[in-house]
Scaffold this active site. Sequence first.
Site, PDB file in Angstrom:
ATOM      1  N   LYS A 112       0.901  -1.251  -0.128  1.00  0.00           N
ATOM      2  CA  LYS A 112      -0.008   0.102  -0.024  1.00  0.00           C
ATOM      3  C   LYS A 112       0.898   1.162  -0.099  1.00  0.00           C
ATOM      4  O   LYS A 112       0.401   2.356  -0.483  1.00  0.00           O
ATOM      5  CB  LYS A 112      -1.079  -0.131   0.971  1.00  0.00           C
ATOM      6  CG  LYS A 112      -1.887  -1.167   1.015  1.00  0.00           C
ATOM      7  CD  LYS A 112      -3.170  -1.293   2.102  1.00  0.00           C
ATOM      8  CE  LYS A 112      -3.984  -2.078   1.664  1.00  0.00           C
ATOM      9  NZ  LYS A 112      -3.769  -3.722   1.734  1.00  0.00           N
TER      10      LYS A 112
HETATM   11  C1  LIG Z   1      -4.259  -4.671   1.343  1.00  0.00           C
HETATM   12  C2  LIG Z   1      -3.779  -5.881   0.998  1.00  0.00           C
HETATM   13  C3  LIG Z   1      -4.312  -6.791   0.351  1.00  0.00           C
HETATM   14  C4  LIG Z   1      -5.235  -6.659  -0.456  1.00  0.00           C
HETATM   15  O1  LIG Z   1      -5.515  -6.050  -1.431  1.00  0.00           O
HETATM   16  P1  LIG Z   1      -6.795  -5.176  -2.275  1.00  0.00           P
HETATM   17  O2  LIG Z   1      -6.222  -4.114  -2.959  1.00  0.00           O
HETATM   18  O3  LIG Z   1      -7.507  -4.857  -0.895  1.00  0.00           O
HETATM   19  O4  LIG Z   1      -7.336  -6.439  -2.926  1.00  0.00           O
HETATM   20  C5  LIG Z   1      -3.361  -8.082   0.367  1.00  0.00           C
HETATM   21  N1  LIG Z   1      -2.280  -7.895   0.947  1.00  0.00           N
HETATM   22  C6  LIG Z   1      -1.856  -7.220   1.907  1.00  0.00           C
HETATM   23  C7  LIG Z   1      -0.498  -7.535   2.547  1.00  0.00           C
HETATM   24  C8  LIG Z   1      -2.407  -6.169   1.843  1.00  0.00           C
HETATM   25  O5  LIG Z   1      -1.940  -5.266   2.825  1.00  0.00           O
END
Ligand SMILES: *Cc1c(COP(=O)(O)O)cnc(C)c1O
Length: 463
Positions: A112
Site C-alpha cells: 500500500k
Molecule cells: C491490502 C492488502 C491486500 C489486499 O489488497 P486489495 O487491493 O484490497 O485487494 C493483500 N495483501 C496485503 C498484505 C494487503 O495489505
Amino acid sequence: MKYVSTRGSAPALDFAGVTLAGLASDGGLYVPEEWPQFSLDEITAMRGLPYPELAARVMQPFVGDCLTPEKLHELTAKAYARFAHKAVTPLVQLTEQQWLLELFHGPTLAFKDVALQLLGLLFEEFLAREDGTLTIVGATSGDTGSAAIDAVAGLDRVEIFMLHPKGRVSDVQRRQMTTVRAPNVHNIAIDGSFDDAQAMVKRIFADESVTAKHRIGAVNSINWARLMAQVVYYFAASLQLGGPERKLAFSVPTGNFGDVFAGHVAARMGLPIEQLLVATNINDILHRALSSGDYSTGTVTPTAAPSMDIQVSSNFERLLFDVGGRDGAALAEQMRGFEASRAMQLTNAQREGAAALFTSARADEAETAQAIRWAYESCCETIDPHTAIGLHAALQAELPTDVPVVTLATAHPAKFPDAVERATGMRPTLPARVGDLFAREEAYTELPGTYEAVREHILGHAS
Ligand SMILES: *Cc1c(COP(=O)(O)O)cnc(C)c1O
C-alpha cells in the site's frame, strides 16, 4: 481526463477532483470516462526507465491537465525515494515459470505504500492550490492504516481518522499506526470486523452533519489515485520479463479488489496480460462471484492473512461497471439490491466480461502455510501469508509453460512473524529501517462498534 461514477448520477470530476473526493456523491466509485491507450511501440519505449519515470509516463494520461509532466515526475521521484530498494518493486525468481514481485520495500512494509506515498503528495499539492484542508476517514484491516498514516503524518492540510477492528490486526500493523505521534493522526479501535468499520466510513461520507463542517477524503482503495499508482508495477514487471511481446499472468492476493483491478486497468491500456488470478483466503466471496456468479456475503472468519479478511470488496463494483456495459443506472439498481439483501447474481455480461481476463482460487489456512513452507524450503524465500495465498493460486493455475506467472508479494514476512514461524520454524526479523517499533509508546481510542460513537468522536476531535 474526466471521471464518472459507477452509479451514473454524480457529477463528472477531473483528476484533482477525484483525488480529493473519494466516494462519489451517488454512492458509486469514480472511474475514467474512457481508458487511455498505449500502443505496443509506446510500451516498448518505456523499457529501462527508472521506476519514478515509468510511473510518471504510465500515469500522465490519467492526470490530464491537473499536473504537468515535470510536476508529476517530481512527485513520483519524491514518493519513491523513500523505498529501500532501488528498483522500487523488484522481481525475484522462484522457479523457471514462477516469480515474485516484491511490493513491500516502502516505509511500512506493505504494497500500500506504493500508492499512498504518492497520494499524500497529491493531497498536499491539490489542497495548497485551493488553500483547503481535508479530513481523511478510513477503515483498515491492517496495512492501509499504517501506510496512510505514514504518508500523511505531519502534513498541514490533512487530518486523518483511522478505524481498525480491535484485536484483529497484527501487533506490527497496530504499532505502525498507533506509535506515530503527530497532531493530525487519530487512531480508533472499534468493536467489530473490518466490514463494520468500512460500513461506518461509508456512512460518514454520506452524513451531512459531518460533511457540512468537514471535507471528507478517502485513502482506501475507493480512491482512484491509489489504483492508478498500482497500475505502474504491472507495466514494470512486464517490461522486465519480455513484455510487451510476451504475455504475463499475475496472481494477486485480493481483499478489496483494488490491486487486481489495477491489473485490469493495465490490460485495458494495452499491456498484454494472459490472465489475472484473484487469490482469496477462506473469506472467498470473490472466488464464488467469479466462479459461479454468486456475490453473496457470509460472515468474516479471521485468518493468518487479515488484510484479506473481508466480504464486501468495494472495487468489485468498478469491474462490474466496466465489463457490464458501463450502465450507471442499471448498476445503481443492482447495488441497491445488493445493499438490501447482502447478495446478488452477476449478469451474464458481467460474468462473461470478467471471465475474459480473470480466474480465481481460494486457499485455506493449511494451504497458506504449505505455500509459505514451499517457498522457504524449495526456493529459499521467506514470504508472508498474503503472498502465500497468491502463490498457492499461481502454483495451481493451468497456464502455458512459456507464460511467466508473477505473484504480487504484498507484505514483508516480518509483518506476520507468527504465521511465518508456524509454517517454517523460522521467525523473520523486522528490517532495521523500521527501528524501535516495539519500544515506542502507543496512542489510540477504543470505541464501541456503533456508528454514533464514531461520528461523535470525529466531530469532537476534528479541528
Ligand atoms: C491490502 C492488502 C491486500 C489486499 O489488497 P486489495 O487491493 O484490497 O485487494 C493483500 N495483501 C496485503 C498484505 C494487503 O495489505
